[in-house]
Design an enzyme around this catalytic site. Structure first.
Site, PDB file in Angstrom:
ATOM      1  N   ASP A 278      55.471  -7.044  17.789  1.00  0.00           N
ATOM      2  CA  ASP A 278      55.297  -7.050  19.244  1.00  0.00           C
ATOM      3  C   ASP A 278      56.659  -7.283  19.912  1.00  0.00           C
ATOM      4  OD1 ASP A 278      54.766  -7.684  21.891  1.00  0.00           O
ATOM      5  OD2 ASP A 278      53.016  -8.917  21.431  1.00  0.00           O
ATOM      6  N   HIS A 376      81.973   4.339  20.970  1.00  0.00           N
ATOM      7  CA  HIS A 376      80.661   4.057  20.412  1.00  0.00           C
ATOM      8  C   HIS A 376      79.815   5.330  20.385  1.00  0.00           C
ATOM      9  CE1 HIS A 376      77.598   0.550  20.344  1.00  0.00           C
ATOM     10  NE2 HIS A 376      77.188   1.534  19.595  1.00  0.00           N
TER      11      HIS A 376
END
Ligand code: MEV
Length: 385
Positions: A278, A376
């Site tokens: 969750d 990145h």
């Protein structure tokens, strides 16, 4: 190829990657292919999991390489839609590996059941009576969760907090072992509420778990030898100080801390989702913890060590399960747990937290050097080394 250090893994085709992951993860190759070909879950199972089902919704599942966690190699499946995250985490894990890998530590799996009391006539007396009744309340709680007790868990403690204006809250602290705990803790809250109501002589309000799982924190340490950080013509020390400076920025500024923590959650959530856990609960707990000092702060910090290396640490609550919930029904989540080879929820939480710290390191290194767009993002095309 052995362990989790797999140079060139990104260059292989999907079938070859699957073959290696099956072999190293100790899972049957045909089963892995069959489960992943149907996206981890079939429509009939989906129809049993939630309501009004019309289909399933896929995400890319990648595998982060190079992770060495508490001396063990681990291949980390990550479910995420964002390019570069898997490659960046793998690259950062390679740097941390050069410093001995991630060192982790986790609290016992304690979750909090909250029983709210309203219109409390005498808060001090109420608190005294409930505290005295703690053994009886723990016994009621234990009777409500025989399976958890059989596994070695159960109610551990009762806390009473006065919230003012005639409102109080009773916490039942529950050891839920390898379960995430939401179901069992909610059951406990409802089971103990009538007796608490009698003892308190007050009205019971809400009975529900707290997602601020601050009794279930995980800590991870990482060290990167300075020499490993020299990058794109930049001397190592400049990169170390750049990353430490980025950390100071997040410590001083909640606007930056939110983005810093988002970079951590890129890694954490991808593992949480891949294992069928969750992620909303994990997010709620992480940010509540980040703000628990009264100011929103970064979950991790980085600094230069005495010998010039880069050292980083993270602490966050992580309520994860390896039994119950989706881990019981979702074939993809079960497969991912097998590949990870985790023995329980604590080990899973330690790995997820290490991946969070790795994602954070990768982002800060890119930000402190050539910038995220330059450094990145192209990883998405280049893969990890
Ligand atoms: C992007 O998904 C995450 C970063 O913004 C994290 C950060 O700024 O530290 C790159």
């Amino acid at each position: 190829m052995s362990g989790s250090r797999l140079p060139g893994f990104f260059r292989l085709g999907i079938d070859e990657r699957r073959r290696i992951v099956a072999e190293l993860g100790g899972v049957d190759g045909a089963t892995l292919a069959a489960v992943l070909d149907r996206g981890g879950i079939d429509i009939a199972t989906a129809d049993r999991m939630i309501e009004n089902v019309i289909g399933t919704h896929g995400l890319p599942l990648g595998v982060a390489t190079n992770f060495l966690v508490d001396g063990s190699d681990v291949l980390v499946p990550m479910a995420i839609e964002e390019p570069s995250v898997v490659a960046a985490a793998s690259n950062a894990a390679r740097l941390v590996r050069e410093g001995g890998g991630f060192i982790t530590d986790a609290d016992p799996p304690l979750m909090i059941a909250q029983v709210q009391l309203v219109d409390v006539p005498e808060p001090a007396l109420c608190s005294e009576r409930i505290t005295k009744a703690a053994p009886e309340l723990c016994a009621i709680a234990d009777r409500a969760m025989p399976t958890v007790v059989a596994r070695g868990g159960g109610a551990r403690e009762v806390e009473v907090r006065d919230l003012g204006d005639g409102m109080m809250v009773v916490h039942l602290v529950v050891d839920c072992r390898d379960a995430m705990g939401a179901n069992v803790v909610n059951t406990v809250a409802e089971a103990v509420a009538p007796r608490i109501c009698q003892i308190a002589g007050a009205r019971v309000g809400l009975r529900i778990l707290s997602n601020l799982a601050d009794r279930r924190r995980v800590r991870v340490l990482a060290r990167v030898p300075a020499a490993a950080l020299a990058h794109g013509g930049r001397p190592a020390r400049e990169v170390v100080l750049g990353i430490a400076g980025a950390s100071r920025f997040a410590e001083k500024d909640p606007y930056r801390a939110a983005t810093h923590n988002k970079g951590i959650m890129n890694g954490v959530d991808a593992v949480v989702i891949a294992t069928g856990n969750d992620w909303r609960a994990v997010e709620a707990g992480a940010h509540a913890h980040a703000a628990s000092s009264g100011r929103y702060r970064p979950l991790s910090t980085w600094s230069e060590s005495e010998n010039g290396d880069l050292v980083g640490s993270i602490e966050m609550p992580l309520a994860l399960g390896t039994v119950g919930g989706a881990a019981r029904l979702h074939d993809g989540a079960k497969l991912v747990l097998e590949i990870l080879g985790v023995r329980g929820a604590s080990e899973l939480a330690r790995i997820a937290c290490a991946v969070g710290l790795a994602s954070n390191l990768a982002a800060l290194r890119a930000l402190a050097t050539e910038g995220i767009q330059e450094g990145h993002m192209p990883l998405a095309r280049r893969g990890s080394s």
